[in-house]
Design a protein around this motif. Sequence first.
Motif, mmCIF file in Angstrom:
data_model
loop_
_atom_site.group_PDB
_atom_site.id
_atom_site.type_symbol
_atom_site.label_atom_id
_atom_site.label_comp_id
_atom_site.label_asym_id
_atom_site.label_seq_id
_atom_site.Cartn_x
_atom_site.Cartn_y
_atom_site.Cartn_z
ATOM 1 N N ILE A 1 -3.823 -2.656 4.590
ATOM 2 C CA ILE A 1 -3.930 -1.422 3.695
ATOM 3 C C ILE A 1 -4.501 -0.167 4.474
ATOM 4 C CG2 ILE A 1 -5.613 -0.662 2.120
ATOM 5 C CD1 ILE A 1 -5.835 -3.706 1.149
ATOM 6 N N ASN B 1 1.470 3.692 -3.570
ATOM 7 C CA ASN B 1 0.892 4.878 -3.376
ATOM 8 C C ASN B 1 1.555 6.125 -3.021
ATOM 9 O OD1 ASN B 1 -2.108 3.907 -4.091
ATOM 10 N ND2 ASN B 1 -1.368 2.530 -2.534
ATOM 11 N N THR C 1 0.827 -1.050 0.007
ATOM 12 C CA THR C 1 0.048 0.045 0.050
ATOM 13 C C THR C 1 0.946 1.231 0.149
ATOM 14 O OG1 THR C 1 -1.675 -1.224 1.216
ATOM 15 C CG2 THR C 1 -1.806 1.277 1.228
ATOM 16 N N HIS D 1 -2.059 3.331 4.664
ATOM 17 C CA HIS D 1 -2.657 4.785 4.352
ATOM 18 C C HIS D 1 -2.344 5.837 5.420
ATOM 19 C CE1 HIS D 1 -3.861 4.096 0.189
ATOM 20 N NE2 HIS D 1 -4.634 2.924 0.627
#
Length: 444
Positions: free
Chosen positions: A307, A23, A19, A311
Amino acid sequence: MSRIIVVGANHAGTAALNTILDNYKDHEVIAFDANTNISFLGCGMALWIGKQIAGPEGLFYSTKEKLEDKGARIYMETAVESIDYDKKIVYAKGVDGTEYKKTYDKLILATGSLPIVPDIEGKDLKNVQLVKLYQNAQDVIEKLKDESIHEVAVVGAGYIGVELAEAFKRWGKNVTLIDCVDTCLAGYYDTEFTDGMKEQLQKNGVKLAFGETVQKMEGKDRVERIVTDKNTYKADMVILAIGFKPNNKLGEGKLKLFRNGAFIVDKQQQTSLPDVYAIGDCATVYDNSVQELNYIALASNAVRSGIVAGHNCCDTKLESEGVQGSNGISIWGYNMLSTGLTLAKAKKLGFDAAAADYEDLQKPAFIEKNNKVKIRIVFDKKTRIILGAQMASDYDISMGLHMFSLAIQEQVTIDKIKLLDLFFLPHFNQPYSYIALAAQKAEK
Ligand SMILES: Cc1cc2nc3c(=O)[nH]c(=O)nc-3n(C[C@H](O)[C@H](O)[C@H](O)COP(=O)(O)OP(=O)(O)OC[C@H]3O[C@@H](n4cnc5c(N)ncnc54)[C@H](O)[C@@H]3O)c2cc1C
Ligand SMILES: NC(=O)C1=CN([C@@H]2O[C@H](COP(=O)(O)OP(=O)(O)OC[C@H]3O[C@@H](n4cnc5c(N)ncnc54)[C@H](O)[C@@H]3O)[C@@H](O)[C@H]2O)C=CC1
């Protein structure tokens, strides 16, 4: 550039690493894992031992190299030995003796779980096996080639025990499945369902020894017998599968712990310390069926929590939707699925709970290839909110269970299901779906 350190790179850790790496480009990412491999799908162990898959190759989906290609630095066979949470320093040591001292800005603990080993006489005898790691599976497969191993005793009739009982039977061994509770899978199904699984196991030759507590194991240099409070069974191999406990060694005394020792986390996977996250089997979950913290060790939960933490530690605020412990098992083609609370568990927790049960053919009787399906919807009589669901069939009914998982997450009442728009096509189901018919039977 801020530095994120992940401790543990199995299912939860790998999900967090992917993740972050997929990202966010402006972080230095380091991970330590004490093992030689990562992402081993434990569920494949039973399929491999049971010769339902040719080998272990497909049981991994990530590697150190794959993660490093994305820019991470992965230290394998390197155990984190301690963490200074005040100075934000991680201390690790490789199997080659190399020592590491690394500061962090954000830390993710993904140290997973450890098998519970009963402290009983004979537990260190040869051929008494734990079943958690890829190495355990390799070990068992190697040993099973020894023709003198005929009798296998599996201690613990939870998910792993039941799946491995089938696997050893498929290999051609005599199998005794032992559990201290008087049925199998008691944590996930009511007896109306576990009776079906007991029948399936017995029909396929597994000897059941439920309601028996193992007292000791006997043998000269290798195990030969297993003694319970009621019987003695011949055993050339014993598999210990009596559950897992959270691996909290790195945070004990520093991070707030749940009743079973898991790191308490909020819906952003943050622990009681800012900048420190915990994910997977070492952390709590928010259980929607009881609307409070709980501990449910599943790979599916591990991945989702990875996940969410991935973030949040990169300053994107994201909350977990919570879980309801959705799970499934398939034993010689008999599928059982459950989510949320069983009726027994709901009552034990003080809910004014009831169950709406139904059994039917999956498709219209004029379809020759057909299967029976059995469903139980557990609900709170006061609020009418769905607390859990259990389903069983030889047919793949998994999509139905996902619906109940969402219903529990969104606190849907059983009355909302009675006239739910459920499609009909004779290839799949009946005009009157067993899901709606079960809900319509719910007592007022
Ligand atoms: C036989 C078996 C079958 C299963 N089948 C299913 C299934 O069908 N469906 C399902 O949902 N779940 C299943 N599970 C459960 C699932 O495997 C776990 O929930 C999942 O592995 C949890 O992932 P995790 O990353 O949180 O922890 P783990 O898988 O326990 O990984 C923790 C990692 O942390 C590393 N580590 C620990 N401490 C340190 C340290 N101090 N320093 C460095 N590294 C460290 C370990 O080496 C390990 O790689 C099964 C489990 C088993 C054993
Ligand atoms: N299909 C799936 O979703 C799967 C999920 N898993 C997960 O992995 C984790 C570990 O699985 P399991 O080890 O099977 O744990 P489990 O909690 O599912 O089962 C443990 C079993 O051991 C029994 N037990 C406990 N102490 C005992 C003792 N002293 N003597 C005899 N029996 C005893 C319990 O009654 C229980 O039936 C669980 O969280 C499980 O949900 C594992 C395999 C498959």
